[in-house]
Design a protein around this motif. Structure first.
Motif, PDB file in Angstrom:
ATOM      1  N   LEU A  24     -34.827 -88.589  12.850  1.00  0.00           N
ATOM      2  CA  LEU A  24     -34.015 -87.767  11.954  1.00  0.00           C
ATOM      3  C   LEU A  24     -34.166 -88.208  10.500  1.00  0.00           C
ATOM      4  CD1 LEU A  24     -30.736 -87.445  14.081  1.00  0.00           C
ATOM      5  CD2 LEU A  24     -32.418 -85.647  13.617  1.00  0.00           C
ATOM      6  N   THR A  25     -34.202 -89.520  10.288  1.00  0.00           N
ATOM      7  CA  THR A  25     -34.367 -90.039   8.926  1.00  0.00           C
ATOM      8  C   THR A  25     -35.710 -89.626   8.349  1.00  0.00           C
ATOM      9  OG1 THR A  25     -32.971 -91.955   9.447  1.00  0.00           O
ATOM     10  CG2 THR A  25     -34.402 -92.136   7.529  1.00  0.00           C
ATOM     11  N   ASN A  26     -36.766 -89.730   9.163  1.00  0.00           N
ATOM     12  CA  ASN A  26     -38.092 -89.364   8.679  1.00  0.00           C
ATOM     13  C   ASN A  26     -38.215 -87.867   8.446  1.00  0.00           C
ATOM     14  OD1 ASN A  26     -39.189 -91.965   8.577  1.00  0.00           O
ATOM     15  ND2 ASN A  26     -39.646 -91.960  10.755  1.00  0.00           N
ATOM     16  N   GLU A  27     -37.594 -87.069   9.309  1.00  0.00           N
ATOM     17  CA  GLU A  27     -37.604 -85.616   9.094  1.00  0.00           C
ATOM     18  C   GLU A  27     -36.904 -85.270   7.784  1.00  0.00           C
ATOM     19  OE1 GLU A  27     -36.188 -83.149  12.221  1.00  0.00           O
ATOM     20  OE2 GLU A  27     -37.701 -83.796  13.671  1.00  0.00           O
ATOM     21  N   LYS A  28     -35.775 -85.933   7.532  1.00  0.00           N
ATOM     22  CA  LYS A  28     -35.044 -85.663   6.295  1.00  0.00           C
ATOM     23  C   LYS A  28     -35.869 -86.054   5.081  1.00  0.00           C
ATOM     24  CE  LYS A  28     -30.488 -86.209   4.214  1.00  0.00           C
ATOM     25  NZ  LYS A  28     -29.098 -86.679   4.420  1.00  0.00           N
ATOM     26  N   SER A  29     -36.558 -87.179   5.189  1.00  0.00           N
ATOM     27  CA  SER A  29     -37.411 -87.634   4.082  1.00  0.00           C
ATOM     28  C   SER A  29     -38.512 -86.616   3.796  1.00  0.00           C
ATOM     29  CB  SER A  29     -38.028 -88.990   4.433  1.00  0.00           C
ATOM     30  OG  SER A  29     -38.993 -89.375   3.475  1.00  0.00           O
ATOM     31  N   LEU A  30     -39.140 -86.095   4.855  1.00  0.00           N
ATOM     32  CA  LEU A  30     -40.200 -85.102   4.679  1.00  0.00           C
ATOM     33  C   LEU A  30     -39.642 -83.811   4.081  1.00  0.00           C
ATOM     34  CD1 LEU A  30     -42.122 -85.652   8.026  1.00  0.00           C
ATOM     35  CD2 LEU A  30     -43.028 -86.093   5.740  1.00  0.00           C
ATOM     36  N   GLN A  31     -38.459 -83.403   4.534  1.00  0.00           N
ATOM     37  CA  GLN A  31     -37.844 -82.185   4.000  1.00  0.00           C
ATOM     38  C   GLN A  31     -37.532 -82.340   2.521  1.00  0.00           C
ATOM     39  OE1 GLN A  31     -34.647 -81.957   6.865  1.00  0.00           O
ATOM     40  NE2 GLN A  31     -35.535 -80.158   7.847  1.00  0.00           N
ATOM     41  N   GLN A  32     -37.054 -83.532   2.140  1.00  0.00           N
ATOM     42  CA  GLN A  32     -36.740 -83.778   0.734  1.00  0.00           C
ATOM     43  C   GLN A  32     -38.002 -83.712  -0.127  1.00  0.00           C
ATOM     44  OE1 GLN A  32     -34.773 -87.572   1.046  1.00  0.00           O
ATOM     45  NE2 GLN A  32     -32.740 -86.667   1.179  1.00  0.00           N
ATOM     46  N   LYS A  33     -39.134 -84.060   0.469  1.00  0.00           N
ATOM     47  CA  LYS A  33     -40.401 -84.008  -0.257  1.00  0.00           C
ATOM     48  C   LYS A  33     -41.061 -82.632  -0.155  1.00  0.00           C
ATOM     49  CE  LYS A  33     -41.258 -88.931   0.488  1.00  0.00           C
ATOM     50  NZ  LYS A  33     -42.046 -89.936   1.223  1.00  0.00           N
ATOM     51  N   GLY A  34     -40.408 -81.719   0.550  1.00  0.00           N
ATOM     52  CA  GLY A  34     -40.950 -80.372   0.675  1.00  0.00           C
ATOM     53  C   GLY A  34     -42.079 -80.252   1.675  1.00  0.00           C
ATOM     54  N   ILE A  35     -42.226 -81.245   2.568  1.00  0.00           N
ATOM     55  CA  ILE A  35     -43.310 -81.219   3.558  1.00  0.00           C
ATOM     56  C   ILE A  35     -42.737 -80.733   4.884  1.00  0.00           C
ATOM     57  CG2 ILE A  35     -45.073 -82.570   4.756  1.00  0.00           C
ATOM     58  CD1 ILE A  35     -44.960 -84.550   2.416  1.00  0.00           C
ATOM     59  N   THR A  36     -42.868 -79.444   5.136  1.00  0.00           N
ATOM     60  CA  THR A  36     -42.351 -78.885   6.389  1.00  0.00           C
ATOM     61  C   THR A  36     -43.418 -78.119   7.157  1.00  0.00           C
ATOM     62  OG1 THR A  36     -41.587 -76.913   5.226  1.00  0.00           O
ATOM     63  CG2 THR A  36     -39.985 -78.699   5.513  1.00  0.00           C
ATOM     64  N   VAL A  37     -44.508 -77.795   6.499  1.00  0.00           N
ATOM     65  CA  VAL A  37     -45.615 -77.106   7.171  1.00  0.00           C
ATOM     66  C   VAL A  37     -46.896 -77.861   6.916  1.00  0.00           C
ATOM     67  CG1 VAL A  37     -44.535 -74.837   7.018  1.00  0.00           C
ATOM     68  CG2 VAL A  37     -46.032 -75.600   5.180  1.00  0.00           C
ATOM     69  N   LYS A  38     -47.879 -77.652   7.783  1.00  0.00           N
ATOM     70  CA  LYS A  38     -49.149 -78.358   7.646  1.00  0.00           C
ATOM     71  C   LYS A  38     -49.844 -77.919   6.372  1.00  0.00           C
ATOM     72  CE  LYS A  38     -53.426 -79.548  10.017  1.00  0.00           C
ATOM     73  NZ  LYS A  38     -53.335 -80.944   9.641  1.00  0.00           N
ATOM     74  N   GLN A  39     -50.276 -78.918   5.598  1.00  0.00           N
ATOM     75  CA  GLN A  39     -50.991 -78.654   4.365  1.00  0.00           C
ATOM     76  C   GLN A  39     -52.301 -79.416   4.403  1.00  0.00           C
ATOM     77  OE1 GLN A  39     -47.953 -80.489   2.089  1.00  0.00           O
ATOM     78  NE2 GLN A  39     -46.903 -78.592   1.595  1.00  0.00           N
ATOM     79  N   LYS A  40     -53.243 -78.990   3.603  1.00  0.00           N
ATOM     80  CA  LYS A  40     -54.472 -79.768   3.482  1.00  0.00           C
ATOM     81  C   LYS A  40     -54.114 -81.118   2.912  1.00  0.00           C
ATOM     82  CE  LYS A  40     -57.646 -75.912   2.887  1.00  0.00           C
ATOM     83  NZ  LYS A  40     -58.615 -75.255   1.999  1.00  0.00           N
TER      84      LYS A  40
END
Length: 531
Positions: free
Chosen positions: A275-291
């Motif tokens: 949950l902590t790591n998901e929140k960190s990724l969401q805060q960074k705007g990383i929710t979908v696969k990007q190059k």
């Protein structure tokens, strides 16, 4: 019973047990079953399955493992997966699906039953239960969580990966594929036995066990030479080859025994990390696969022109991977070095003022290397008058590079419970100084918009002001981090220093608790896009 392999030697019994286990999974009200698959096949005609039909994009290029399957069965797996893609349009990233489908084909009486089995796993809706990642956010956070677990429960192997691979994240990004793709069928199916009974945490345990066995393999006599840094792709290929050939040295029973011998490894800890790591990724705007262009950005650093007496170009690129995204295209610009400008705090300030952010690097006489990313211009210190005052934002972080590489961010990022909603009014941040350590120093009031809007302490309702002591300086010292100690304290001659645990970064000492500075450098960020 799954751990002991009670149904491992009886294929018919295993098929019956799997059917009961999967049937018992709580699912969405409408979950596609075998009849749905048969109807789809009727509608599309009686075409023979073909493995030439491409798999959905969400499997991320992963192939259907052979797992002793005939070519016709591989083709059937392709057909099942494509049908699943049509029935589960919300799946955006599920790289483990081909392997799970191939394994379940072995215990299914036909394609339709396999389709139903996989559908129930995908449609599981039991609160708090996780069976298969179906979004990039879930998958990427699982890779971060595995990295956290590897550091804690498999430190020697983590150090080996750190020493040999240029990008540790790239290595840990393969952790699920080690189990669901690379493991021999005899091992993978035993893991599936336990996974269906105990859930997702089994995968973490087995991956940690594989990492432990890989480290043991690398420390054997055939690999006695010192580990040298390699391209990450070579290390990934090495681990993949080891896992694929693990049957020659490690039996399925031995693998599971190692996996479940790890103590204090709880589902609660895994859930909190996830949950902590998901929140960190969401805060960074990383929710979908990007190059994965972020790491290519590091290559903006030109190794032919970069010159530091403390870090190599590779180490500077590693540091660059930690900095905020908006500075990623900047080039490092040497502002101050004790070897050229002398050991004077006044000269330190005169060369660093006017630059924001800056990077502080220190090498001690013991050979340790540590430092800090500092978000705010050192000129800000003057707002406190003659008092030693803290300033800066939550983008500051401290780190160590040698003998180990580790970054320590603002404690509020890792523990959001320390802060709540936006402040409705400014708090009085002034407090009496506690000597040179500066653990309760005055924090000057900052007008809105004066500093970076990102992670400014004024945006948070902090439970303790000790958690927002980022950087401070006056005529006789500079301090990074405060509260119960300082992450870094350097005297006015830039010669002696101290390092301790501090509340702001929740870090261990970055080097010896008292040390002598061999060399100190400060780097600025030059806009590479400017003409």
């Amino acid at each position: 019973m799954g751990r002991q392999g009670y149904w491992a030697k009886n294929h018919k019994l295993r098929a019956q047990v799997y059917q009961q286990l999967i049937k018992a999974i709580p699912c969405r009200t409408v979950t596609p079953d075998a009849e749905v698959y048969r109807d789809i096949m009727k509608e599309t005609g009686s075409k023979k399955p073909s493995s030439h039909i491409p798999l959905p994009e969400f499997v991320d290029g992963n192939l259907v493992p052979k797992y002793c399957l005939k070519a016709e069965a591989i083709a059937s797996a392709h057909q099942i997966i494509n049908c699943l893609a049509g029935q589960f349009p919300d799946i955006s990233h599920c790289p483990s699906l081909p392997a799970v489908t191939a394994l379940l084909l072995h215990v299914s009486k036909d394609e339709a039953q396999c389709f139903e089995h996989v559908s129930r796993i995908l449609a599981c809706n039991e609160p708090g239960k996780r069976l298969m990642d179906q979004t990039f956010l879930a998958y990427e956070s699982s890779c971060m969580t595995f990295g956290d677990l590897a550091i804690k429960y498999c430190a020697p192997a983590h150090k080996l990966i750190l020493a040999t691979a240029q990008d540790v994240q790239d290595i840990y990004g393969d952790w699920q594929r080690w189990i669901l793709g690379d493991l021999p069928f005899s091992h993978a199916v035993r893991v599936l036995d336990v996974y269906l009974v105990e859930g997702y945490k089994v995968l973490y345990r087995v991956a940690i066990a594989l990492l432990k066995f890989y480290r043991k393999h690398k420390s054997g006599p055939q690999n006695s030479q010192a580990s040298q840094p390699q391209d990450s792709e070579k290390v990934r290929a090495e681990i993949q080859a080891f896992v694929k050939g693990i049957a020659s040295t490690v039996s399925p029973d031995k693998l599971l025994e190692k996996a479940f011998s790890i103590r204090m490894f709880s589902r609660k800890e895994i859930t909190l990390l996830q949950l902590t790591n998901e929140k960190s990724l969401q805060q960074k705007g990383i929710t979908v696969k990007q190059k994965r262009c972020r790491r290519n950005v590091q290559l903006a650093l030109n190794p032919d022109t970069f010159s530091s007496e403390i870090v190599s170009a590779k180490e500077m690129r590693d540091i660059w991977s930690w900095i905020p995204e908006r500075f990623a295209l900047c080039q490092p610009q040497l502002l101050f070095t004790t070897s050229n400008h002398g050991c004077s705090l006044n000269r330190f300030y005169s060369h660093c003022e006017g630059y924001e952010p800056t990077l502080l690097l220190i090498r001690t006489t013991d050979g340790d290397v540590c430092g800090a990313f500092l978000s705010t211009d050192w000129e800000e210190r003057k707002r406190g008058g003659n008092k030693l005052s803290f300033f800066g934002t939550g983008e500051c972080f401290v780190f160590k590079l040698k003998p180990e590489m580790e970054r320590y961010e603002w404690v509020v990022i890792r523990h959001p419970e320390l802060a709540s909603s936006l402040k409705t009014q400014d708090e009085d941040n002034s407090a009496a100084s506690e000597g040179q350590d500066g653990n309760n120093l005055q924090q000057p009031e900052k007008p809105p918009g004066e500093l970076s809007p990102f992670l400014s302490a004024r945006h948070f309702n902090l439970t303790s002001k000790n958690t927002s002591m980022f950087m401070a300086g006056n005529f006789d010292s500079i301090i990074i981090g405060g509260g119960e100690g300082n992450a870094l304290y350097i005297d006015s001659e830039l010669n002696h220093g101290r390092s301790a645990t501090c509340a702001t970064f929740d870090n261990p000492p970055l080097c010896a608790e008292t040390f002598q500075v061999s060399l100190l450098e400060v780097w600025g960020f030059q806009d590479a896009m400017a003409s």
